[in-house]
Write an enzyme that holds these catalytic residues in place. Structure first.
Site, mmCIF file in Angstrom:
data_model
loop_
_atom_site.group_PDB
_atom_site.id
_atom_site.type_symbol
_atom_site.label_atom_id
_atom_site.label_comp_id
_atom_site.label_asym_id
_atom_site.label_seq_id
_atom_site.Cartn_x
_atom_site.Cartn_y
_atom_site.Cartn_z
ATOM 1 N N HIS A 43 -10.827 15.262 42.934
ATOM 2 C CA HIS A 43 -9.665 13.995 42.722
ATOM 3 C C HIS A 43 -9.757 12.762 44.318
ATOM 4 O O HIS A 43 -10.108 14.267 45.239
ATOM 5 C CB HIS A 43 -8.303 14.816 42.668
ATOM 6 C CG HIS A 43 -8.702 15.103 41.204
ATOM 7 N ND1 HIS A 43 -8.992 13.989 40.248
ATOM 8 C CD2 HIS A 43 -8.005 16.467 40.220
ATOM 9 C CE1 HIS A 43 -8.565 14.910 38.751
ATOM 10 N NE2 HIS A 43 -7.927 15.811 39.313
ATOM 11 N N CYS A 84 -12.714 9.499 42.235
ATOM 12 C CA CYS A 84 -11.981 8.355 42.332
ATOM 13 C C CYS A 84 -11.495 7.102 42.916
ATOM 14 O O CYS A 84 -11.314 8.260 44.523
ATOM 15 C CB CYS A 84 -10.974 8.223 41.373
ATOM 16 S SG CYS A 84 -11.480 9.099 39.083
#
Length: 739
Positions: free
Chosen positions: A392, A441
């Site tokens: 992440h 991301c």
């Protein structure tokens, strides 16, 4: 009077604990200490470091004061400066505590010296210390106390036949406080050896070399041992030279390197000297081939006597280093599947390109920071540094952040690692190429409205960023049964071994990613670069030969050494094999197998129990009858090296280990008896793989100060005192400092 010039690291753990109790919560507490200490520039802490200290309150045994003292200790802050800071704060109680502690510090002032002596000679070892009144001395030979040896001087009679070197150490104590001297070894040479058959008398001839070093040819990763032995009176001293330059710290008869790199190749010699004489050994060549982490046949010369001539336009790296981090099992966020497979695939390809690779899964914030710190230590002028991160992440105001597995639900930049800060620190190392591959991301984090204040980057023309996706977009995984690859790595691994400029290579990856219908319009590789030269991952390595670079290389190399397989012999006559395999730098497989059993034992099984609590151990992944039951998609990569008919256990999170100690529980049944009998055997394998690098905060109770007086601020824990006898640890008695 105490010695106020000692470093902060010389404080005992009890004193540090009392200081933490005084400063953690008081109004004149640790933040005020940081402010006052920061009056001198080198002790000034950044906002990020202060934030790191403050977050320690979230840990069960965490202490902001201890974290701050650790930072000051790393910057060589003395007790005198600390006392001055506490005095300016007006903290009388802390000043009194520190003054009392300093007056009770035991300091070794005269260390015992290693000696080579002729058979029948009497030898004296000396150890003197300063400290509180009533110091007591006790000498040890290996692990055993020397009876009656309670004086600063130890007289040894060498009339016994020569044998292996005897290792001696002295403990100086006063009440509960103690300190250990350095190890000293006594090597007895037979006076009637062929070298001394001509009536050689050391008191008359001065110095004579008995054993010359020998040339050798090694592959990277092999151990190097060069030995030069001499006799003399006074006892000889040694200094090793490589390419006619002294090797730092090599002042023993034996020069030993556990795992060599190409930086150690060269011509070696040894200078032997005492107060009156000096002699030199013969010069010997040490040749070392490539592929530190590659497996296969040992290094061989090319056809012919010299390497092939290179192109005058060929660019070189002085070394290649890669840190691969994959975060999957988040505490407060969605779990990911691809990082494990992606990190493993990239690691295998980069090793083929002669990168020194460390691959880590599931790191907390402090572990990620310390892994990056160790990675930066390996970088130097001309080194190619590559950082790959899968997990992440987010991007705010053009700054990228990597999210650790322990990040809270509403995390901010304070809980994450800033990629651009890592780049700034890489530039300070004068690297030849800085590559960031960020498989995460890049959406905006609405919980974080802080605009990062990073300062300007240096203009180095050697930076390459490969983002798996565009700004404000997501990165995706491709699920293929048990194996999941990220879209980025799926295409990157097709091109990674190509001999292309790195920016050209990433352009081709971007073109390939554009052909995938599933992610078209949702994910596209973004390349940012200021690279001015044709630097490629395939560029050859031309080592700078610097000793400090070599030492750092070896530290990382040691982090990839598995424990040796061993046999356990139980009282019932059963023999159990204990073996090890690595999946990642912080994930290890342990297997147990019954090798032999008496005829009257009909059933027998050996299981692992009592595994360390700090390990991330899933009981479903311990003592399984087949590798496939461990639930790892990478089983085929290591199971081929394991024998059959075993029980397998998978241990994760080795970076959190202080020591891997466990119990092997043997359960067996005799013929004609219904009940099982149980025998247990305690086993310790030290710090395997990445655990040697201490990436996780350490328990203060396991640390000792520089001279052996316990301190949680010591930069080097006892089990990493050294890997050669000359550093501080006897090879016959590992860990014997706590005799």
């Amino acid at each position: 009077m105490g010695d106020w010039s000692l470093p902060i690291g010389s404080l005992g753990e009890e004193v540090v604990a009392q200081l933490c109790e005084l400063l953690d919560t008081a109004s004149r507490g640790w933040r005020k200490l940081a402010e006052v200490a920061g009056a001198e520039k080198r002790f000034r802490c950044s906002e990020e470091e202060l934030e790191m200290c403050s977050l320690k309150v979230l840990e069960p045994l965490g202490s902001p004061t201890q974290c701050l003292l650790q930072l000051l200790a790393e910057r060589e802050c003395t007790l005198r400066y600390l006392r001055g800071c506490l005095h300016r704060m007006g903290h009388v109680q802390a000043c009194q505590l520190l003054s009392s502690a300093v007056h009770n510090v035991i300091r070794i002032t005269v260390q015992p010296e290693s000696q080579v002596v002729a058979e029948g000679t009497r030898v004296t070892l000396t150890c003197w210390a300063t400290g509180p009144p009533g110091l007591a001395y006790q000498w040890f030979c290996g692990k055993q106390e020397v009876p009656g040896a309670t004086a600063p001087e130890l007289v040894i009679d060498t009339a016994a036949p020569p044998g292996p070197p005897q290792w001696y150490i002295c403990r100086v104590s006063c009440g509960a406080a103690f300190a250990f001297s350095r190890w000293a070894h006594i090597q007895v040479e037979r006076s009637g050896s062929p070298e001394s058959a001509s009536g050689y008398c050391p008191s008359m001839a001065g110095l004579r070399i008995l054993q010359q070093p020998r040339p050798c040819r090694l592959a990277e990763g092999d151990p190097l041992v060069l030995e030069c032995r001499a006799l003399g009176n006074p006892p000889p001293q040694y200094q090793w030279f490589r390419n006619r330059r002294p090797v730092e710290g090599a002042r023993a008869p034996r020069l030993q390197v556990q795992m060599v790199t190409t930086a150690e190749r060269g011509t070696y010699s040894c200078r032997v000297f005492n107060l009156f004489h000096e002699v030199w050994s013969q010069e010997v060549d040490v040749e070392i081939g490539p592929r530190l982490f590659a497996s296969g046949a040992p290094w061989q010369d090319r056809d012919g006597d010299s390497p092939e001539p290179s192109s005058p336009d060929q660019l070189y790296a002085t070394d290649k280093v890669a840190l691969l981090v994959g975060n999957m099992h988040y505490t407060h966020h969605k779990h990911l599947r691809a990082p494990m497979v992606d990190v493993h695939a990239l690691g295998a390809l980069l090793r083929q390109l002669d990168f020194k690779v460390v691959s880590l899964l599931d790191l907390r914030r402090d572990e990620m920071q310390m892994a990056v710190d160790e990675f930066l230590l390996l970088l130097d002028k001309g080194v190619y540094g590559l950082l790959y991160y899968a997990g992440h992440g987010y991007e705010n105001f053009g700054t990228s952040f990597m999210v650790p597995i322990d990040a809270p639900g509403s995390y901010t930049s304070a809980h994450c690692l800033c990629v651009q800060r890592v780049l700034q620190r890489m530039q300070q190392r004068r690297t030849g190429l800085n590559i960031f591959l960020l498989d995460m991301c890049r959406k905006r984090n609405l919980n974080d409205d802080v605009i990062p204040q990073l300062g300007a980057l240096e203009v180095t023309a050697n930076i390459v960023f490969g983002y798996a996706t565009c700004a404000d977009a997501e990165a995706y995984e491709l699920n293929q049964g048990e194996l999941s690859n990220g879209v980025f790595v799926t295409f990157l691994k097709r091109w990674l071994l190509e001999d292309e400029k790195i920016t050209v290579l990433l352009d081709k990856v971007a073109e390939d990613m554009g052909t995938l219908e599933l992610t078209r319009g949702r994910q596209a590789l973004e390349l940012r670069s200021n690279l001015s030269e044709r630097r490629a991952l395939t560029d050859p390595i031309r080592s700078s030969g610097r000793a400090e670079t070599s030492a750092r290389n070896l530290q990382w190399a040691k982090a990839h050494v598995l424990p040796e397989s061993r046999h356990l012999h139980f009282d019932c006559g059963v023999t159990v094999q204990l073996g090890f395999a690595a999946e990642f730098s912080n994930i290890m497989i342990i297997y147990t197998r019954v090798l032999a059993a008496p005829g009257d034992v009909t059933e027998c099984v050996a299981k692992l129990t009592d595994l360390p609590e700090e390990l991330d151990v899933d009981l479903k992944c311990t003592n399984r009858e087949s590798p496939e039951e461990l639930g790892s998609p990478l089983v085929p990569t290591w199971s081929v090296t394991c024998p059959s008919c075993c029980l397998y256990s998978r241990l994760c999170g080795l970076q959190r280990l202080r020591e891997l100690a466990f119990t092997v529980c043997l359960q067996y049944r005799y013929r004609g008896v219904a009940d099982f009998v149980e025998e247990r055997r305690a086993v310790s394998v030290g710090r395997p793989l990445i655990a040697k690098l201490n990436l996780s905060p350490r328990d203060p109770s396991t640390l000792l100060a520089a001279e052996g007086s316990g301190s949680p601020l010591s930069a080097s824990p006892p089990s990493s005192w050294g890997n050669s006898p000359e550093e501080n640890l006897s090879p016959e008695v590992p860990g014997s400092h706590g005799v």
